[in-house]
Scaffold this active site. Structure first.
Site, short mmCIF file in Angstrom:
data_model
loop_
_atom_site.label_atom_id
_atom_site.label_comp_id
_atom_site.label_asym_id
_atom_site.label_seq_id
_atom_site.Cartn_x
_atom_site.Cartn_y
_atom_site.Cartn_z
N HIS A 16 1.57 5.68 -1.30
CA HIS A 16 0.70 6.84 -2.86
C HIS A 16 2.01 7.26 -3.07
O HIS A 16 2.41 8.14 -3.37
CB HIS A 16 0.23 7.65 -2.12
CG HIS A 16 -0.86 7.14 -0.99
ND1 HIS A 16 -2.58 7.35 -1.95
CD2 HIS A 16 -1.33 6.32 -0.19
CE1 HIS A 16 -3.25 6.36 -1.06
NE2 HIS A 16 -2.49 6.26 0.19
N GLU A 76 -10.76 4.10 7.85
CA GLU A 76 -9.32 4.72 7.99
C GLU A 76 -10.50 5.98 8.56
O GLU A 76 -10.26 6.91 8.15
CB GLU A 76 -8.63 5.22 6.88
CG GLU A 76 -6.96 5.64 7.48
CD GLU A 76 -6.83 6.09 6.45
OE1 GLU A 76 -7.07 6.64 5.51
OE2 GLU A 76 -5.11 6.31 6.58
N HIS A 116 1.07 -0.97 -0.11
CA HIS A 116 -0.17 -0.23 0.11
C HIS A 116 0.66 0.86 0.21
O HIS A 116 1.20 1.53 1.22
CB HIS A 116 -0.51 0.05 0.99
CG HIS A 116 -1.93 0.97 1.06
ND1 HIS A 116 -3.00 0.98 1.12
CD2 HIS A 116 -1.77 2.71 1.56
CE1 HIS A 116 -3.86 1.48 1.17
NE2 HIS A 116 -3.03 3.11 0.90
N ASP A 167 2.50 3.34 3.09
CA ASP A 167 1.99 4.29 2.68
C ASP A 167 2.33 4.91 2.17
O ASP A 167 1.91 5.94 0.88
CB ASP A 167 0.86 4.50 3.94
CG ASP A 167 -0.64 4.46 3.69
OD1 ASP A 167 -0.93 5.53 1.87
OD2 ASP A 167 -1.26 5.29 4.73
N GLN A 184 -9.95 9.47 -4.37
CA GLN A 184 -9.45 10.27 -2.90
C GLN A 184 -10.26 11.29 -2.75
O GLN A 184 -10.82 11.15 -1.02
CB GLN A 184 -8.25 11.15 -3.26
CG GLN A 184 -7.95 12.11 -2.48
CD GLN A 184 -7.38 11.40 -0.87
OE1 GLN A 184 -6.27 11.18 -1.10
NE2 GLN A 184 -7.70 11.43 0.08
N HIS A 217 -9.07 1.84 0.73
CA HIS A 217 -8.71 2.55 1.59
C HIS A 217 -10.70 2.24 2.60
O HIS A 217 -11.79 2.33 1.42
CB HIS A 217 -8.89 3.69 1.87
CG HIS A 217 -7.86 4.10 1.03
ND1 HIS A 217 -6.74 4.02 -0.01
CD2 HIS A 217 -6.37 4.76 1.77
CE1 HIS A 217 -6.41 4.70 -0.20
NE2 HIS A 217 -5.40 4.82 0.67
ZN ZN Z 1 -3.72 5.06 1.75
#
Ligand code: ZN
Length: 428
Positions: A58, A212, A56, A308, A151, A209
């Site tokens: 970005h 979270e 995971h 992440d 997102q 996701h």
């Molecule tokens: Zn993430």
């Protein structure tokens, strides 16, 4: 035989074995391999592992720390707002340059496979095009798998679904989501169903996701497991973060974890980020926030860890070191037993490889000769020291080397050189 590595220790506990490589593929793993090779390397009892895998990440925001400003509150929501401020100013060249710089860092750390989410909530799809280009450029030495990540919400953002489908059409291979960020719980659940249907229609993997949040009533993982079952997506779905599970009622979790196991949904925890972003609304005691890793593992759920973020709106630290991730996981989940430590090493190697559906991964005959020689004798020492990657190999070819880490000491009557490899019992 092209290369033989002699006297290797393996992550599964086998010691002093030889690894034979021909045409970029491992062809033998056994003690005292008789074959002669062009090149013989004595790794002298060091740990030889398959490469690290980040489940995971970005890559579109990495190394953007400070642009256009720093995250003052340190919260997830300010991070999302900050990324929103930066997005209109992104250029494809800058995203590519930062992502390429991160991939260099990753290779140096023996990290040769990354699943990266890419934000699709931008009508230009600038980051998508940039990361598809990066994927092409790094393909000879790093497996980059991209997740279409809405997102700003699949339904909450304008054109969310349309842009997600466009990204998939361009070649992004995993369906992402963010149900806890949709406007309501009901919309979140509806987004999970819709996204799983898209994946089922197109034969794709799913990685959302999911939950979270510190809200114990954020239960989208339940919908994700149920939809996985309904649509026959067994083994193709992962829930990332799942931090609300940390705060959930124990009775509810006693029903939920078997449901996750039954549906074949994998879990991806992000210890560095979870310990940093969760519990931000608490006074004291402050929650840890990471999902229930040992309990999920005990129930047979495949659990991996992700890095992440590295130097971005959500997290200012990091260096592509998956041993740093495993080290934090061991602390946050209190997995300090030998089994716990060994499972944490698996979570940044083979468990993550399974989630990415990587072919030919592992130290076994028939696997591609991708491997890392660590300045450590076993996974315990590797995690303790975040051990130096002495050598990184891709398809039988060395692609990175680092010098051994030692300190020259100048102390009267003491040794001149100090390594950090101090095994229990070596001083009585
Ligand atoms: Zn993430």
């Amino acid at each position: 035989m092209d290369v033989v590595l002699r006297h290797a220790n393996l992550p599964d506990g086998r010691r002093d074995v030889d690894i034979g490589i021909r045409d970029g593929v491992i062809i033998a793993v056994e003690p005292s391999l008789p074959a002669h090779a062009h090149e013989e390397m004595d790794v002298a009892g060091r740990l030889v592992s398959p490469p690290f895998v980040d489940a995971h990440f970005h890559l579109d925001s990495t190394l953007s720390l400070g642009l256009p400003r720093l995250n003052r509150s340190g919260t997830l929501l300010e991070g999302i707002a900050l990324w929103g401020e930066l997005k209109p100013h992104l250029t494809q060249e800058a995203v590519i340059a930062r992502a390429m710089a991160y991939c260099d860092m990753a290779v140096a750390q023996g990290l040769l496979a990354i699943r990266s989410h890419v934000d699709v909530c931008d009508d230009r799809l600038l980051a998508v095009e940039a990361l598809l280009e990066v994927k092409r450029r790094v393909a000879p030495y790093l497996d980059l798998q991209l997740v279409a990540f809405p997102q700003d919400g699949l339904f909450r953002s304008e054109n969310g679904e349309r842009n997600l489908l466009r990204a998939l059409d361009l070649g992004v291979e995993v369906v992402g989501g963010i149900p806890h960020f949709e406007r309501t719980m009901a919309e979140g659940a509806r987004s999970v169903s819709r996204l799983c249907e898209i994946a089922a229609d197109r034969g794709l993997l799913v990685d959302m996701h999911c939950d979270e949040s510190d809200d114990p009533l954020s239960r989208h993982i339940e919908t994700l497991a149920a939809e996985t079952k309904r649509l026959g997506l067994y083994g193709r779905v992962a829930g990332s973060h799942l931090t609300s599970m940390h705060s959930m009622d124990n009775y509810y979790v006693s029903k939920l974890i078997p449901l996750i196991a039954e549906s074949g949904v994998a879990a991806i925890a992000n210890p560095l980020i979870n310990i940093t972003l969760q519990g931000r609304h608490d006074s004291y005691p402050k929650r840890r926030g990471m999902t229930r890793v040992p309990e999920l593992m005990a129930a047979g759920v495949n659990v991996a860890f992700g890095h992440d973020c590295v130097m971005d709106p959500w997290y200012p630290f990091g260096s592509g070191d998956m041993l740093d991730v495993a080290n934090m996981a061991v602390h946050v989940a209190q997995m300090t037993s030998l089994d716990g430590i060994s499972s944490s090493f698996d979570a940044v190697t083979k468990n993550a490889a399974r989630i990415l559906h990587l072919d030919g991964y592992g130290i076994a005959p028939g696997c591609r000769a991708d491997l890392v020689v660590l300045q450590a004798s076993d996974p315990f020492e590797a995690i303790r020291l975040r051990a130096t990657r002495l050598l990184v190999m891709r398809a039988g070819k060395v692609i990175a080397r680092s010098p051994e880490r030692v300190c020259a000491l100048d102390l009267p009557g003491r040794p001149a050189r100090l390594g950090l490899n101090f095994m229990p019992g070596s001083v009585q």
